[in-house]
Design an enzyme around this catalytic site. Structure first.
Site, short mmCIF file in Angstrom:
data_model
loop_
_atom_site.label_atom_id
_atom_site.label_comp_id
_atom_site.label_asym_id
_atom_site.label_seq_id
_atom_site.Cartn_x
_atom_site.Cartn_y
_atom_site.Cartn_z
N ASP A 86 16.54 26.60 96.19
CA ASP A 86 16.04 27.50 97.22
C ASP A 86 17.12 27.78 98.27
O ASP A 86 17.90 26.90 98.62
CB ASP A 86 14.81 26.86 97.89
CG ASP A 86 13.87 27.87 98.51
OD1 ASP A 86 13.81 29.00 98.00
OD2 ASP A 86 13.20 27.53 99.50
N HIS A 87 17.16 28.99 98.75
CA HIS A 87 18.02 29.39 99.87
C HIS A 87 19.49 28.98 99.71
O HIS A 87 20.07 28.36 100.60
CB HIS A 87 17.47 28.83 101.18
CG HIS A 87 16.19 29.47 101.60
ND1 HIS A 87 16.11 30.76 102.07
CD2 HIS A 87 14.93 28.98 101.61
CE1 HIS A 87 14.85 31.05 102.35
NE2 HIS A 87 14.11 29.99 102.08
N ASP A 110 20.15 33.81 98.44
CA ASP A 110 19.68 34.24 99.75
C ASP A 110 20.84 34.72 100.60
O ASP A 110 21.51 33.95 101.28
CB ASP A 110 18.94 33.09 100.44
CG ASP A 110 18.44 33.47 101.83
OD1 ASP A 110 18.50 34.67 102.17
OD2 ASP A 110 17.98 32.58 102.57
N GLY A 187 9.38 27.39 109.00
CA GLY A 187 9.23 26.42 110.08
C GLY A 187 7.96 26.66 110.88
O GLY A 187 6.91 27.00 110.32
N HIS A 217 7.14 32.39 101.20
CA HIS A 217 7.83 31.38 102.00
C HIS A 217 7.07 31.19 103.30
O HIS A 217 6.34 32.06 103.75
CB HIS A 217 9.26 31.84 102.31
CG HIS A 217 10.19 31.82 101.15
ND1 HIS A 217 11.29 30.99 101.09
CD2 HIS A 217 10.19 32.51 99.98
CE1 HIS A 217 11.95 31.19 99.94
NE2 HIS A 217 11.29 32.12 99.26
N ASP A 220 3.46 26.47 104.91
CA ASP A 220 2.99 25.11 105.21
C ASP A 220 1.65 25.05 105.95
O ASP A 220 0.79 24.27 105.58
CB ASP A 220 4.05 24.34 106.00
CG ASP A 220 5.15 23.81 105.09
OD1 ASP A 220 4.85 23.24 104.03
OD2 ASP A 220 6.33 23.98 105.45
N ASN A 241 6.87 22.86 102.14
CA ASN A 241 7.85 21.89 102.62
C ASN A 241 7.15 20.77 103.41
O ASN A 241 6.81 19.73 102.87
CB ASN A 241 8.92 22.59 103.47
CG ASN A 241 10.10 21.70 103.80
OD1 ASN A 241 9.98 20.49 103.92
ND2 ASN A 241 11.27 22.30 103.96
#
Length: 288
Positions: A86-87, A110, A187, A217, A220, A241
């Site tokens: 990822d990323h 990315d 986040g 994405h 969470d 995550n």
């Protein structure tokens, strides 16, 4: 060991089946062997497909060692499990990862921290590099706001929401997976809370959903209802995550001073339980 041909790619076999079946597959962001094992055990227990996700940090920290362990765990699972990077936010990292034989089934190229034209050009070049090695590719048109542990290059940049027109341009680079920005955040969501533009997601799905699999994405804190709305909008891969890793951190705090093996085992069990819950919410449980 080698990889299957691109037409037999593990990640795409998993996601194409999810798209056809109207469910999504959890992509679990793993930082250590415990989370990798927890993901595989959860997939086997729930009879669910899954994807183990590593960040480039894993390569920078341990060269290919953690990658090879993750590939072994994923590719020897009793149910379909693939390994995804990822990323990957530099061309050098994408190439370095792609050159690890028998490891990654898919890589997110990315380049979203570049302006659009350079993002497109680099993505096209890196997708071709991945395809030559049987690896499927993901890209991010626009820019998803924020950052997370192991993802640094976009943390201070403003979000750029994806349009259907942008999505079509990125599909033309040859990618198999597309991560749209439609109000989702890497986040913390902060005081404004979760504000997703489902109409935007729907329009992107109508424009390119028959050509690529859509990836969510920043999921969470989402509820099962939000997941269902995103799946309805074409999402077939959901990256998780903190929703898994916070449980490992909690066990470490709760069992401070206990024998290390018992802490590791309890942390793995707690993460496995969290992953299985996601599999039921996403509808992937029982699909393997």
């Amino acid at each position: 060991m080698g990889r299957p041909e691109l037409s037999q790619n593990r990640s795409m076999a998993i996601l194409n089946k999810a798209r056809d079946g109207g469910y999504a597959v959890p992509g679990m962001c793993c930082y250590n062997i415990e989370s990798i094992i927890a993901t595989v055990r959860a997939a086997e227990a729930a009879k669910s497909p899954a994807m183990v996700l590593l960040f480039p940090w894993a390569i920078e920290y341990a060269n290919a060692s953690l990658v090879r362990a993750a590939a072994d765990a994923a590719h020897t699972a009793k149910v379909p499990v693939s390994l995804h990077l990822d990323h990957a936010q530099t061309p050098e990292l994408v190439r370095r990862a792609a050159d690890i034989d028998g490891a990654f089934d898919s890589i997110m190229c990315d380049m979203s921290h570049y302006e659009k034209e350079e993002n497109l050009a680099l993505t096209r070049e890196l997708v071709a590099y991945c395809h030559e090695r049987g690896i499927a590719a993901e890209a991010e048109p626009g820019r998803i706001e924020g950052g997370e542990d192991g993802v640094a290059a976009t943390v201070d940049l403003e979000a750029v929401l994806t349009t259907p027109e942008q999505a079509k341009e990125f599909v033309a680079t040859g990618i198999e997976m597309l991560a749209p920005a439609f109000g989702n955040v890497h986040g913390e969501y902060g005081p404004r809370g979760i504000q997703l533009e489902y109409d935007r997601l729907d329009s992107i799905n109508k424009a390119v959903g028959d050509k690529v699999r859509l990836v969510l994405h920043g999921a969470d804190p989402f509820t099962e209802d939000i997941f269902k709305n995103c799946i309805k909008g074409g999402v077939s891969k959901v990256n998780i995550n903190k929703g898994m890793n916070k449980h490992y951190a909690a066990v470490q705090e709760e069992m401070r001073g206990k024998p290390l093996t018992s802490v590791i085992e309890a942390g793995t069990d707690r993460m496995q339980a969290a992953i299985e819950k996601y599999m039921h919410e996403l509808g992937s449980a029982g699909k393997a």
